[in-house]
Design a protein around this motif. Structure first.
Motif, PDB file in Angstrom:
ATOM      1  N   UNK A 263      58.258  57.794   2.903  1.00  0.00           N
ATOM      2  CA  UNK A 263      58.286  56.788   3.969  1.00  0.00           C
ATOM      3  C   UNK A 263      59.159  57.302   5.103  1.00  0.00           C
ATOM      4  N   UNK A 264      58.719  57.052   6.318  1.00  0.00           N
ATOM      5  CA  UNK A 264      59.497  57.390   7.508  1.00  0.00           C
ATOM      6  C   UNK A 264      59.773  56.094   8.244  1.00  0.00           C
ATOM      7  N   UNK A 265      61.044  55.763   8.417  1.00  0.00           N
ATOM      8  CA  UNK A 265      61.444  54.510   9.045  1.00  0.00           C
ATOM      9  C   UNK A 265      62.250  54.840  10.292  1.00  0.00           C
ATOM     10  N   UNK A 266      61.711  54.499  11.441  1.00  0.00           N
ATOM     11  CA  UNK A 266      62.439  54.695  12.687  1.00  0.00           C
ATOM     12  C   UNK A 266      63.445  53.577  12.878  1.00  0.00           C
ATOM     13  N   UNK A 267      64.733  53.869  12.627  1.00  0.00           N
ATOM     14  CA  UNK A 267      65.769  52.841  12.794  1.00  0.00           C
ATOM     15  C   UNK A 267      65.938  52.479  14.257  1.00  0.00           C
TER      16      UNK A 267
ATOM     17  N   UNK B 157      66.963  60.755   3.430  1.00  0.00           N
ATOM     18  CA  UNK B 157      67.711  61.494   4.453  1.00  0.00           C
ATOM     19  C   UNK B 157      67.667  60.722   5.764  1.00  0.00           C
ATOM     20  N   UNK B 158      68.815  60.577   6.369  1.00  0.00           N
ATOM     21  CA  UNK B 158      68.973  59.937   7.671  1.00  0.00           C
ATOM     22  C   UNK B 158      69.318  61.027   8.667  1.00  0.00           C
ATOM     23  N   UNK B 159      68.592  61.113   9.777  1.00  0.00           N
ATOM     24  CA  UNK B 159      68.869  62.186  10.727  1.00  0.00           C
ATOM     25  C   UNK B 159      68.407  61.793  12.118  1.00  0.00           C
TER      26      UNK B 159
ATOM     27  N   UNK C 100      62.083  53.153  32.259  1.00  0.00           N
ATOM     28  CA  UNK C 100      62.498  53.610  30.931  1.00  0.00           C
ATOM     29  C   UNK C 100      61.294  53.812  30.022  1.00  0.00           C
ATOM     30  N   UNK C 101      61.272  54.877  29.221  1.00  0.00           N
ATOM     31  CA  UNK C 101      60.136  55.106  28.324  1.00  0.00           C
ATOM     32  C   UNK C 101      59.897  53.902  27.425  1.00  0.00           C
ATOM     33  N   UNK C 102      58.638  53.590  27.118  1.00  0.00           N
ATOM     34  CA  UNK C 102      58.348  52.417  26.285  1.00  0.00           C
ATOM     35  C   UNK C 102      58.978  52.533  24.902  1.00  0.00           C
ATOM     36  N   UNK C 103      59.260  51.409  24.321  1.00  0.00           N
ATOM     37  CA  UNK C 103      59.766  51.383  22.957  1.00  0.00           C
ATOM     38  C   UNK C 103      58.669  51.823  22.000  1.00  0.00           C
ATOM     39  N   UNK C 104      59.062  52.549  20.968  1.00  0.00           N
ATOM     40  CA  UNK C 104      58.085  52.938  19.945  1.00  0.00           C
ATOM     41  C   UNK C 104      57.666  51.752  19.094  1.00  0.00           C
ATOM     42  N   UNK C 105      58.387  50.624  19.231  1.00  0.00           N
ATOM     43  CA  UNK C 105      58.039  49.432  18.456  1.00  0.00           C
ATOM     44  C   UNK C 105      58.384  49.605  16.992  1.00  0.00           C
ATOM     45  N   UNK C 106      57.734  48.843  16.163  1.00  0.00           N
ATOM     46  CA  UNK C 106      57.930  48.969  14.719  1.00  0.00           C
ATOM     47  C   UNK C 106      57.432  50.341  14.288  1.00  0.00           C
ATOM     48  N   UNK C 107      58.379  51.178  13.873  1.00  0.00           N
ATOM     49  CA  UNK C 107      58.044  52.584  13.615  1.00  0.00           C
ATOM     50  C   UNK C 107      58.272  52.886  12.133  1.00  0.00           C
TER      51      UNK C 107
ATOM     52  N   UNK D  17      64.156  58.990   6.232  1.00  0.00           N
ATOM     53  CA  UNK D  17      63.081  59.476   5.373  1.00  0.00           C
ATOM     54  C   UNK D  17      63.425  59.149   3.930  1.00  0.00           C
ATOM     55  N   UNK D  18      62.465  58.560   3.199  1.00  0.00           N
ATOM     56  CA  UNK D  18      62.647  58.234   1.795  1.00  0.00           C
ATOM     57  C   UNK D  18      61.521  58.864   0.988  1.00  0.00           C
ATOM     58  N   UNK D  19      61.811  59.252  -0.239  1.00  0.00           N
ATOM     59  CA  UNK D  19      60.777  59.835  -1.087  1.00  0.00           C
ATOM     60  C   UNK D  19      60.990  59.426  -2.540  1.00  0.00           C
ATOM     61  N   UNK D  20      59.894  59.185  -3.231  1.00  0.00           N
ATOM     62  CA  UNK D  20      59.896  58.919  -4.667  1.00  0.00           C
ATOM     63  C   UNK D  20      58.869  59.848  -5.302  1.00  0.00           C
ATOM     64  N   UNK D  21      59.327  60.627  -6.274  1.00  0.00           N
ATOM     65  CA  UNK D  21      58.455  61.543  -7.000  1.00  0.00           C
ATOM     66  C   UNK D  21      57.648  62.443  -6.062  1.00  0.00           C
TER      67      UNK D  21
END
Length: 729
Positions: A270-274, A348-350, A232-239, A281-285
């Motif tokens: 910010x990009x957060x890999x759930x 945005x969650x996608x 199985x492909x490795x986990x991306x870990x804390x992303x 994806x989060x954005x401020x200003x």
């Protein structure tokens, strides 16, 4: 007869669902096994590590063009491996003769057809619909993009990875490391769809590892082979990635002359890999001042023109939201957000839930602009897609625009033009057979608004058959007179449109011509009472030369009954009356030179009638010259001459633009773009310097001027400096 519940020709889709029953992938027997690296890999364009010597190779590529019935003449060899952090690829591209590389420049995301290149097309969910593309041209300019619709690539997407191209006398070598954090995949899926594409302009040969019929792009995911993982492909870990930006600059408006306004701003994305396949994806200003200006055109059309989205925040999994409907009926168009009022924050969650389900959700909040009577607005979008066969999908979308605050209260003295709310809900079926011979779309939309009711449905349907020689399409649209999509792109209301097309290509066995053939199409509009209001009948004959040049000629017959008053020059202030009827013919010819030459050109001419019994002459030319790989100079000119009766008389519009691209290295660019638009009475200069000092981290300096032609008096001027840094936690 009103199309309140438009289901005309829906039976075609019910019949074609049978065609989409699950079948084995066409190139399923093409397999490349990937094993974990036994030694560290250094990305240097050399294949001297033991990990590369032990890796399985993909070779014996198949020619796609000019013919798709033989092996490629040029040899290409590809190997892949991985470690806990990165996916690695190396491609050895052997030359057929010691000719120099053909490239435009070192600019990122180059034009495929104008560069010797190698590309990777990767489908981690093996759904033959979505994926990633990475690659480079023969001098090292990088290419990365998101794949959608089974074979299209959005090159505006940008992510963090590294590559190196090294040139030798008989070959050029591309090597890259792609972090697992930059990909979206499911660890439980151990067979990925994959293909490799090679394009060489000297030999005019496009080839692929897994064979692709020449009527399809080499990016077609229906024809991928398999990348088979040893585990199985490795986990991306804390992303988690944090991308702050700092912005400083000044703006000055000279008409009337104002004091300079200074900008000192900061924002963060910010990009957060759930998980490995779902991203938040989060954005401020946010600020998008570094995005290049749109290329202008002379506008003689009755309806709004479309310009594509270029802002990074909106691009990942953009197809989930933006591709719902078709090119003229889009319930969601992200450029409606933030261009007339600043964005305060958004998210945005996608991504993929699993192999069969994709989801997208977005919420954006914009600021109130009291000076322009624009209220604070909230935009929400939700999209869901379910795969129902190998390559077909069912989709659902919901779009909501809400105006907030006192300016939105039209009933109590507010002046906002878009008071209240506007909502759209839609369902969609996308048809794509396993062989890609049949494609289609069926969409049904309903709008809800605080100010309109009645005929609020929209509908699209299309079926396309393409086998290499024949291209046959049936398509239709319906938009109710009260249908509104304030966060979408629907330039016209209250019509039914039918637009079938039939084309055939001949492929000579030898000679200078690669293919040629006619296309017959018609586009007919009716109002909701089925009275004809517009039509355009068109016959085109196209010739594609083996050296890459193209020649196209066409004749059209057009009829328009104006539904609203219309100024045919767009600027005179004199309108043709609603209900007036206009008929005319047009002839056109266009030739584009072979792209491998250092000097390239395109010439197009159209001549015929126009509104009000007038006459139109349209000329367009494009010239390009490159001092490869560092400097690319291009210029384009268009001329519109409209001979109309009084009060318009003769109108002449010039549009002149030129562009200078200097790519000092593959990470340092300077671009100057100058446009003179006679119709808008404006000269625009946009200069942009970009230094990519680390992967996906940039320094931008952007200078913009607008002048009055003739006197060269300055209208406005701005200078911006922006710094972004991609920080992986």
């Amino acid at each position: 007869m009103a199309f309140q519940k438009p289901v005309l020709f829906t039976f075609l889709y019910l019949a074609l669902v049978v065609i989409t029953a699950r079948a084995q992938k066409i190139n399923n027997h093409y397999q490349l096994h990937i094993n974990k690296a036994t030694s560290p890999v250094t990305v240097d364009g050399r294949m001297d590590e033991s990990a590369w010597q032990e890796a399985e190779s993909a070779t014996d590529f198949h020619m796609i063009t000019p013919m798709d019935t033989s092996r490629a003449r040029l040899r290409t060899e590809v190997r892949m491996t991985y470690d806990d952090r990165n996916l690695y690829i190396i491609a050895v591209n052997f030359r057929g003769e010691p000719d120099p590389n053909v490239v435009e420049s070192l600019r990122r995301d180059f034009n495929f057809g104008n560069n010797d290149n190698f590309l990777l097309f990767m489908d981690p969910f093996d759904d033959q619909t979505n994926g990633f593309s990475f690659g480079a041209n023969a001098e090292g300019a990088e290419w990365d993009g998101l794949m959608y619709d089974g074979g299209s690539v959005n090159l505006s997407w940008d992510n963090k990875w590294v590559s190196k191209v090294r040139n030798y006398e008989d070959r050029w070598v591309f090597e890259a490391a792609i972090p697992f954090k930059s990909l979206r995949y499911d660890q439980e899926i151990t067979t990925w769809g994959i293909n490799f594409s090679r394009y060489d302009l000297t030999f005019q040969e496009k080839s692929g590892w897994a064979p692709v019929p020449r009527q399809f792009p080499s990016a077609s995911l229906a024809y991928t082979g398999n990348l088979v993982w040893d585990a199985p492909p490795p986990s991306a870990g804390s992303n988690i990635s944090v991308i702050p930006h700092l912005l400083g600059g000044l703006n000055k408006d000279f008409q009337p002359s104002d004091s300079p306004s200074y900008r000192r701003e900061a924002g963060v994305n910010a990009k957060i890999g759930l998980n490995s396949s779902l991203n938040l994806d989060l954005t401020i200003n946010p600020d998008f001042s570094q995005v290049e200006v749109d290329e202008q055109i002379i506008d003689t059309e009755r309806f709004e023109l479309f310009f594509p989205e270029k802002r990074q925040f909106f691009l990942e999994n953009e197809d989930l939201f933006a591709n719902f409907g078709n090119e003229n009926i889009r319930p969601f168009f992200s450029r409606r957000i933030g261009l007339d009022a600043p964005i305060l924050f958004g998210g945005r969650l996608s991504g993929q839930i699993n192999r069969d389900w994709r989801v997208g959700a977005m919420n954006m909040q914009t600021e109130r602009v009291s000076e322009q009577n624009i209220p604070s607005r909230n935009f929400s979008v939700f999209a869901l897609k379910r795969r129902v066969s190998d390559r077909s999908n069912l989709g659902l979308i919901f779009v909501n625009k809400e105006s907030l605050g006192s300016l939105a209260d039209n009933g109590n003295g507010g002046t906002a033009a878009d008071a209240g709310y506007n909502r759209n809900i839609g369902v969609e079926y996308d048809l794509a057979t396993s062989s890609d011979l049949w494609n289609g779309n069926f969409t049904l939309l309903k709008s809800f608004s605080s100010e309109t009711s009645g005929r609020t449905f929209g509908h699209t349907a299309s079926v396309l058959y393409s086998d290499g020689n024949w291209k046959v399409q049936w398509a239709q649209d319906y938009v109710g007179s009260d249908f509104t999509a304030e966060t979408g792109y629907v330039p016209r209301n209250g019509y039914i449109r039918l637009y079938p097309e039939v084309g055939y290509l001949f492929f000579p066995a030898n000679g200078r011509v690669l293919s040629h053939g006619p296309t017959i199409s018609t586009s007919t509009y009716f109002d909701e009472s089925l009275l004809n209001t517009d039509y355009e009948n068109k016959i085109t004959y196209s010739v594609n030369f083996r050296n890459g040049g193209t020649l196209s000629s066409w004749i059209t017959h057009r009829f328009v009954e104006l539904l609203d008053p219309f100024d045919p020059t767009s600027i005179s202030g004199y309108n043709l009356e609603a209900g007036s009827r206009h008929t005319w013919n047009n002839l056109g010819l266009e030739f584009a030179s072979k792209p491998q030459s250092l000097y390239t050109y395109l010439f197009s001419v159209q001549r015929g009638g126009f509104f009000a019994g007038g006459d139109r002459l349209y000329l367009r030319s494009e010239l390009g010259f490159r001092f490869q790989p560092y400097i690319n100079i291009s210029a384009y000119t268009s001329y519109n001459r409209l001979d109309l009766p009084q009060p318009w008389n003769r109108s002449e519009f010039w549009l002149v633009g030129n562009r200078l691209d200097i790519t000092f290295t593959k990470n340092i660019y300077f671009t100057t773009f100058v446009q003179y638009n006679d119709q808008l009475d404006n000269i625009n200069i946009n200069s942009r310097f970009q230094w990519r000092f680390q992967p996906a981290s940039d320094l931008f300096v952007v200078y913009t001027d607008n002048y009055i032609p003739g006197s060269f008096s300055v209208k406005s001027r701005s200078l911006m400096l922006k710094l972004t840094y991609w920080w992986n936690l």
